[in-house]
Design a protein around this motif. Structure first.
Motif, PDB file in Angstrom:
ATOM      1  N   TYR A  66     -32.488 -34.246 -41.206  1.00  0.00           N
ATOM      2  CA  TYR A  66     -31.470 -34.139 -42.217  1.00  0.00           C
ATOM      3  C   TYR A  66     -30.664 -34.722 -42.568  1.00  0.00           C
ATOM      4  O   TYR A  66     -30.094 -34.968 -41.210  1.00  0.00           O
ATOM      5  CB  TYR A  66     -31.943 -32.335 -42.144  1.00  0.00           C
ATOM      6  N   VAL A  77     -27.336 -30.722 -51.149  1.00  0.00           N
ATOM      7  CA  VAL A  77     -26.055 -32.010 -51.502  1.00  0.00           C
ATOM      8  C   VAL A  77     -26.798 -32.266 -53.310  1.00  0.00           C
ATOM      9  O   VAL A  77     -27.594 -32.831 -53.225  1.00  0.00           O
ATOM     10  CB  VAL A  77     -26.427 -32.242 -50.076  1.00  0.00           C
ATOM     11  N   TYR A 118     -28.416 -36.841 -52.011  1.00  0.00           N
ATOM     12  CA  TYR A 118     -29.717 -37.780 -50.735  1.00  0.00           C
ATOM     13  C   TYR A 118     -29.199 -39.172 -50.660  1.00  0.00           C
ATOM     14  O   TYR A 118     -29.153 -39.716 -49.531  1.00  0.00           O
ATOM     15  CB  TYR A 118     -30.176 -37.073 -50.249  1.00  0.00           C
ATOM     16  N   ARG A 126     -37.272 -15.272 -37.623  1.00  0.00           N
ATOM     17  CA  ARG A 126     -37.142 -16.361 -38.863  1.00  0.00           C
ATOM     18  C   ARG A 126     -38.267 -16.938 -38.492  1.00  0.00           C
ATOM     19  O   ARG A 126     -38.487 -17.629 -37.743  1.00  0.00           O
ATOM     20  CB  ARG A 126     -36.643 -16.836 -39.464  1.00  0.00           C
ATOM     21  N   GLU A 165     -34.875 -37.912 -51.946  1.00  0.00           N
ATOM     22  CA  GLU A 165     -33.757 -36.381 -52.394  1.00  0.00           C
ATOM     23  C   GLU A 165     -34.572 -35.532 -52.116  1.00  0.00           C
ATOM     24  O   GLU A 165     -33.653 -34.235 -52.392  1.00  0.00           O
ATOM     25  CB  GLU A 165     -33.614 -36.904 -53.588  1.00  0.00           C
ATOM     26  N   ASP A 210     -35.832 -33.907 -49.596  1.00  0.00           N
ATOM     27  CA  ASP A 210     -34.810 -33.662 -48.434  1.00  0.00           C
ATOM     28  C   ASP A 210     -33.903 -33.227 -47.821  1.00  0.00           C
ATOM     29  O   ASP A 210     -33.684 -32.171 -46.742  1.00  0.00           O
ATOM     30  CB  ASP A 210     -34.883 -35.068 -46.696  1.00  0.00           C
ATOM     31  N   SER A 211     -33.075 -33.378 -49.304  1.00  0.00           N
ATOM     32  CA  SER A 211     -32.604 -32.205 -49.498  1.00  0.00           C
ATOM     33  C   SER A 211     -32.134 -30.933 -49.177  1.00  0.00           C
ATOM     34  O   SER A 211     -31.931 -30.245 -49.174  1.00  0.00           O
ATOM     35  CB  SER A 211     -30.827 -32.368 -50.359  1.00  0.00           C
ATOM     36  N   LEU A 212     -33.443 -30.168 -49.676  1.00  0.00           N
ATOM     37  CA  LEU A 212     -34.104 -29.167 -49.713  1.00  0.00           C
ATOM     38  C   LEU A 212     -34.160 -28.169 -48.070  1.00  0.00           C
ATOM     39  O   LEU A 212     -33.989 -27.160 -48.001  1.00  0.00           O
ATOM     40  CB  LEU A 212     -34.877 -28.939 -50.696  1.00  0.00           C
ATOM     41  N   ILE A 213     -34.848 -29.031 -47.278  1.00  0.00           N
ATOM     42  CA  ILE A 213     -34.251 -28.858 -45.751  1.00  0.00           C
ATOM     43  C   ILE A 213     -33.489 -27.683 -45.641  1.00  0.00           C
ATOM     44  O   ILE A 213     -34.183 -26.362 -44.488  1.00  0.00           O
ATOM     45  CB  ILE A 213     -34.461 -29.744 -44.646  1.00  0.00           C
ATOM     46  N   PHE A 223     -32.885 -25.169 -46.989  1.00  0.00           N
ATOM     47  CA  PHE A 223     -33.109 -23.640 -47.294  1.00  0.00           C
ATOM     48  C   PHE A 223     -34.442 -23.126 -47.723  1.00  0.00           C
ATOM     49  O   PHE A 223     -34.587 -22.549 -47.856  1.00  0.00           O
ATOM     50  CB  PHE A 223     -32.563 -24.114 -48.841  1.00  0.00           C
ATOM     51  N   ASP A 224     -34.855 -24.315 -46.548  1.00  0.00           N
ATOM     52  CA  ASP A 224     -36.667 -23.468 -45.560  1.00  0.00           C
ATOM     53  C   ASP A 224     -36.851 -22.399 -45.479  1.00  0.00           C
ATOM     54  O   ASP A 224     -36.033 -22.949 -44.504  1.00  0.00           O
ATOM     55  CB  ASP A 224     -37.256 -24.875 -45.484  1.00  0.00           C
ATOM     56  N   GLY A 225     -37.884 -21.364 -45.881  1.00  0.00           N
ATOM     57  CA  GLY A 225     -37.534 -19.704 -45.870  1.00  0.00           C
ATOM     58  C   GLY A 225     -36.644 -19.286 -46.367  1.00  0.00           C
ATOM     59  O   GLY A 225     -36.927 -18.137 -46.173  1.00  0.00           O
ATOM     60  N   HIS A 236     -35.026 -30.632 -58.335  1.00  0.00           N
ATOM     61  CA  HIS A 236     -34.797 -30.484 -57.542  1.00  0.00           C
ATOM     62  C   HIS A 236     -36.775 -29.870 -57.449  1.00  0.00           C
ATOM     63  O   HIS A 236     -36.414 -28.440 -58.002  1.00  0.00           O
ATOM     64  CB  HIS A 236     -34.242 -30.017 -57.017  1.00  0.00           C
ATOM     65  N   ASP A 280     -39.641 -27.899 -51.283  1.00  0.00           N
ATOM     66  CA  ASP A 280     -40.086 -28.925 -50.484  1.00  0.00           C
ATOM     67  C   ASP A 280     -41.662 -28.056 -50.116  1.00  0.00           C
ATOM     68  O   ASP A 280     -41.246 -27.694 -48.404  1.00  0.00           O
ATOM     69  CB  ASP A 280     -39.531 -29.638 -49.426  1.00  0.00           C
TER      70      ASP A 280
END
Lengths: 823, 58
Positions: free
Chosen positions: A173, A249, A252, A486, B35, B37-40, B42-44, B54, B57
């Motif tokens: 990231y 964000v 990206y 987690r 794009e 990857d911008s969600l990484i 928030f995983d979980g 969006h 992922d």
């Protein structure tokens, strides 16, 4: 592709440790800053005030451990490395674990990192007030501590890259890219700028001298701002802003452009700290242009941060975390707008050496770093202690007090800096003489009053931070330490960390970029005609690159995406990107034979006593207030004398050009005043007739008590010789004898004038003998030498002068050589 | 005055270029690709819902 679920317990204990350390050291750094700020208004704050606060129990004309010259390095080091450093580590450890979906690789390395870093800070807090310094800004710590810093930093680096290696998330990231850039670049900068040869356990000389030292120092100094105070905080921005507003964000793709352009361009901008000085003009122009180019990536980053708040702006009203982060990013935008502006040579002529620069730096550290730290801490605390924030209202009060504090600080420094330059540049009717004495400009209401406003602004900021400390402490007390556990979904695609070096390097993006950069760099160096051809070549390469990209967009994008799955090639490209700028600027400057590159003047060597005096000057931190560089500007030449040439500081290890004038420039001080004037001035600047009665300089009574370390001189001369300073062959006895004789001669002039000394002396001879042993005399000998040079025809200097880092014949050999020649 | 005119011209040129590229970029944007990857971060996360445009992922 394998996919499975796993449970991870994150190491949040270390995050808590770093966070508490950051808050604690932040308070120390800010308190030191506030005291230093008040010292510039009231000279008594250099120690005399202790008489008042202890009701006369503690008698002191000045306390050497807290003079501005020693306190300012403590303040800057504490703010940068202790406050922001610990904050950065807290943010990195917290976010890296989540972004890699794994616990930090080694708890032991994390512990060594934490306790080692705190030990470094404690050592700095002891050595800097004690006057143990290398005399280079933000690189003051003495060489044994430098080695400790390198070891601890590498421990952190190993732990970080090891964590990347065992990560469970294939793609890196954006925050992680910025952390990688931080680790690689800081290592490079720190090592090069701290290369020194020790003369004792607590003292060393940097291997670079004069202009080379200036260039290396500001390559480091500027990029300490870039890669210690900016890139890690950008990484933190890219993680914590999306988390705090619960949205990804803004763009990206923009973050990719932001990252690569920022890390590539930033490194070139160092010479903008040396504009209008003796630095070769091509370097000045290069520094200026790259600084201007920095506008684009910096604002790209700022917009990316702020636009992440799209659709969540309402949180600005209710959530103090978002308030702090949004205003922090706004300050990033403002200070990265102001930075390039100040890098324009014409504007820098006004701003440099004044309070304007100080205001600019503080809009970065207090506004950008400080507010980002506060936002992150308020977000983290409830999560790290499993409870709610103790008081949202108190956080809001902190926000407003802090914001008002910074605004007062920055605005007053604009007014102060610009006003003082205008006063300093004011000429009489004939246009050939400056009107105002330096000290009169410093004490004018528009400067003195503004500096007081700054001190008040700083106090408000500190007050706000005390509220933060209370709030976090109460939150911790209300909850209990929680390590988040987690369950995460893990993908392990086969391409993760499998990119071959061949695939990484042999492709269109790298080929076109490499050729383009080569042509641009050749454009800097080739003679007229050929340089235009290179520029044309660069243009053609850019055109071909765009064409190739349009034809094979998937290939280019796919290559970068693969890079993001492979931390090693990614890190190597970061290293190349940051190394190019430094190499292009520094290698030509350090490999050229120094003695050939002197313009028309060559510095006269310091005698052993003058060298001792110089070390005292450095130790007292005089460079924090006095420059030794008459810039190529008319008002400066009219005020101080002929402009400084490269050759006039060529043997100065470290260089002493300075970065701020709280007092006047001293480049041409030698011979301007008598020995006894200097003595009285150092004992009490306000005791003399004339404008110095208004001076804010501290008293230095201890210099008339402490003895010169004559025995250390032979080793110091030997190291200077090793560094290329062409001292004649001298034995240990000759060095000491020479120093003692010169000291006695200066002491005799002082005794003759009947200066006051700290002990009872029965006769002028007794006074002379007493003074001849004291640091004061060595310092006076140095001050009287400033500006001494020999005229030389450019290019006529013998070629056999040693070049910078090539060792000359070591002293012992020289002694033998002299003996054999005598035979 | 010539300097002023030149400054205005170049500034306007940059402004127009910026607007053009910005609008073009906005039009081309679609879900997926880099794009995602911008969600990484928030995983979980249980409380995360992707804004329009969006995809999560997972």
């Amino acid at each position: 592709m394998n996919a499975y679920k796993t449970t991870i317990e994150y190491d949040d204990r270390s995050v808590r440790h770093f966070m508490v350390a950051s808050i604690t050291w932040g308070l120390v750094a800010m308190l030191a800053g506030v005291i230093a700020a008040f010292q510039l208004n009231f000279w008594e704050m250099n120690g005399k005030f202790l008489e008042t606060v202890t009701f006369g129990l503690f008698k002191s004309e000045g306390l050497q451990y807290i003079t501005f010259g020693r306190l300012r390095p403590l303040h800057t080091n504490a703010a940068i490395f202790a406050f922001v450093g610990n904050m950065m580590f807290a943010g990195i450890y917290y976010s890296t674990q989540r972004l890699c979906k794994c616990r930090t690789a080694s708890d032991l390395l994390t512990k060594i990192h934490f306790w080692g870093w705190q030990a470094i800070i404690v050592l700095a807090a002891i050595t800097l007030p004690a006057g143990l310094t290398r005399g280079k800004e933000y690189a003051e710590l003495i060489w044994p501590i430098n080695i400790l810093v390198a070891v601890i930093w590498l421990t952190f680096a190993v732990n970080f890259f090891w964590t990347l290696r065992k990560r469970n998330e294939p793609s890196l990231y954006v925050a992680l890219w910025f952390y990688i850039a931080t680790i690689i670049t800081v290592t490079m900068l720190y090592v090069v700028n701290h290369l020194s040869i020790p003369t004792s356990f607590t003292h060393s000389y940097p291997i670079f001298g004069g202009v080379q030292d200036a260039l290396v120092q500001w390559w480091y100094g500027h990029n300490a701002v870039a890669f210690f105070l900016t890139t890690p905080i950008l990484g933190i921005m890219y993680y914590f802003i999306p988390k705090s507003v619960n949205r990804p964000v803004y763009s990206y793709r923009l973050s990719i452009i932001h990252f690569w352009s920022l890390v590539f361009i930033y490194i070139w901008a160092g010479p903008h700290h040396l504009l209008n000085t003796a630095l070769p003009k091509w370097l000045q122009v290069l520094g200026m242009f790259f600084s201007l180019m920095l506008w684009a990536p910096s604002w790209g980053g700022m917009l990316n941060g702020l636009l992440t708040l799209r659709g969540a702006w309402d949180k600005l009203r209710t959530d103090p975390v978002v308030k702090f982060l949004a205003v922090g990013v706004t300050f990033y935008g403002m200070s990265t707008f102001e930075g390039p502006l100040l890098s324009i040579r014409a504007i820098n002529a006004t701003s440099h050496y004044t309070d304007w620069t100080i205001g600019h730096v503080h809009s970065g550290t207090l506004g950008w770093n400080g507010f980002m730290a506060a936002g992150m801490f308020y977000w983290l605390a409830p999560r790290l202690w499993g409870t709610k924030l103790w008081s949202k209202d108190l956080a809001n009060v902190h926000f407003w007090i802090g914001l008002v504090g910074i605004l007062l600080y920055v605005a007053s420094m604009w007014v102060s800096g610009i006003s003082q330059t205008l006063m300093l540049n004011q000429l009489d009717e004939s246009g050939t003489r400056v009107v105002n004495e330096f000290v009169d400009t410093a004490m004018a209401p528009s400067v003195w009053g503004m500096m007081l406003t700054r001190a008040i602004g700083g106090t408000l900021y500190l007050t706000g931070f005390i509220l933060l400390a209370i709030n976090i402490f109460k939150t911790a007390r209300a909850g209990k330490p929680v390590n988040e556990t987690r369950e995460v979904y893990v993908e392990r695609p086969d391409i993760q960390d499998r990119m071959s070096w061949r695939d990484a390097f042999r492709n269109d993006p790298i080929t076109y970029t490499g050729w383009h950069l080569l042509f641009v760099i050749l454009w800097f160096f080739l003679p007229p005609g050929a340089d235009l051809m290179s520029l044309l070549g660069a243009g053609v390469m850019a055109f071909l690159a765009i064409r190739a990209f349009r034809r094979n967009k998937e290939g280019w994008v796919g290559w970068h995406e693969r890079l993001l799955h492979n931390y090693l090639p990614f890190s190597v490209f970061v290293l190349i990107a940051v190394a190019i700028g430094g190499m292009v600027q520094i290698i030509p400057a350090v490999t050229v034979n120094r003695a050939k590159n002197v313009e028309d003047r060559l510095q006269t060597l310091y005698t052993p006593l003058e060298l001792a005096g110089r070390d005292i000057y450095v130790s007292e931190g005089c460079y924090n207030c006095h420059s030794q560089m008459v810039r190529t500007l008319v008002p400066e030449v009219l005020r101080y004398g002929d402009y400084s040439r490269l050759g006039e500081s060529i043997y100065d290890h470290p260089f002493q050009w300075g970065s701020k004038r709280t007092g006047p420039d001293l480049a041409r001080e030698g011979g301007a005043r008598s020995n006894d004037w200097h003595y009285k001035h150092l004992m009490n600047p306000r005791s003399l007739q004339g404008s110095t009665t208004k001076s804010r300089m501290p008293n230095y009574p201890w210099l008339a008590e402490e003895k010169i370390d004559f025995k250390a001189l032979p080793k110091k001369i030997a190291v200077q010789t090793q560094l290329g300073v062409p001292y004649p062959a001298m034995t240990r006895d000759e060095i000491e004898q020479d120093a003692r004789e010169q000291a006695l001669a200066i002491a005799a002039t002082l005794a003759e004038k009947g200066v006051e000394i700290p002990v009872e002396a029965g006769s002028p001879e007794e006074a002379r003998d007493y003074l001849a042993e004291r640091k004061m005399v060595a310092l006076i000998s140095y001050l009287q030498k400033l500006g001494a040079y020999d005229d030389v025809e450019p290019g006529s200097v013998p070629d056999n002068r040693p070049s910078p880092i090539m060792p000359d014949i070591p002293d012992d050999h020289k002694e033998q050589l002299t003996l054999s020649e005598a035979e | 005055m010539e300097v002023l005119a030149l400054t205005l011209f170049l500034s306007l040129l940059f402004a127009v270029l910026f607007l053009f590229l910005f609008v073009r970029e906005r039009k081309q944007r679609g879900p997926g690709g880099v794009e995602r990857d911008s969600l990484i971060p928030f995983d979980g996360d249980d409380d995360f819902s992707a804004p329009s445009g969006h995809q999560k992922d997972q």
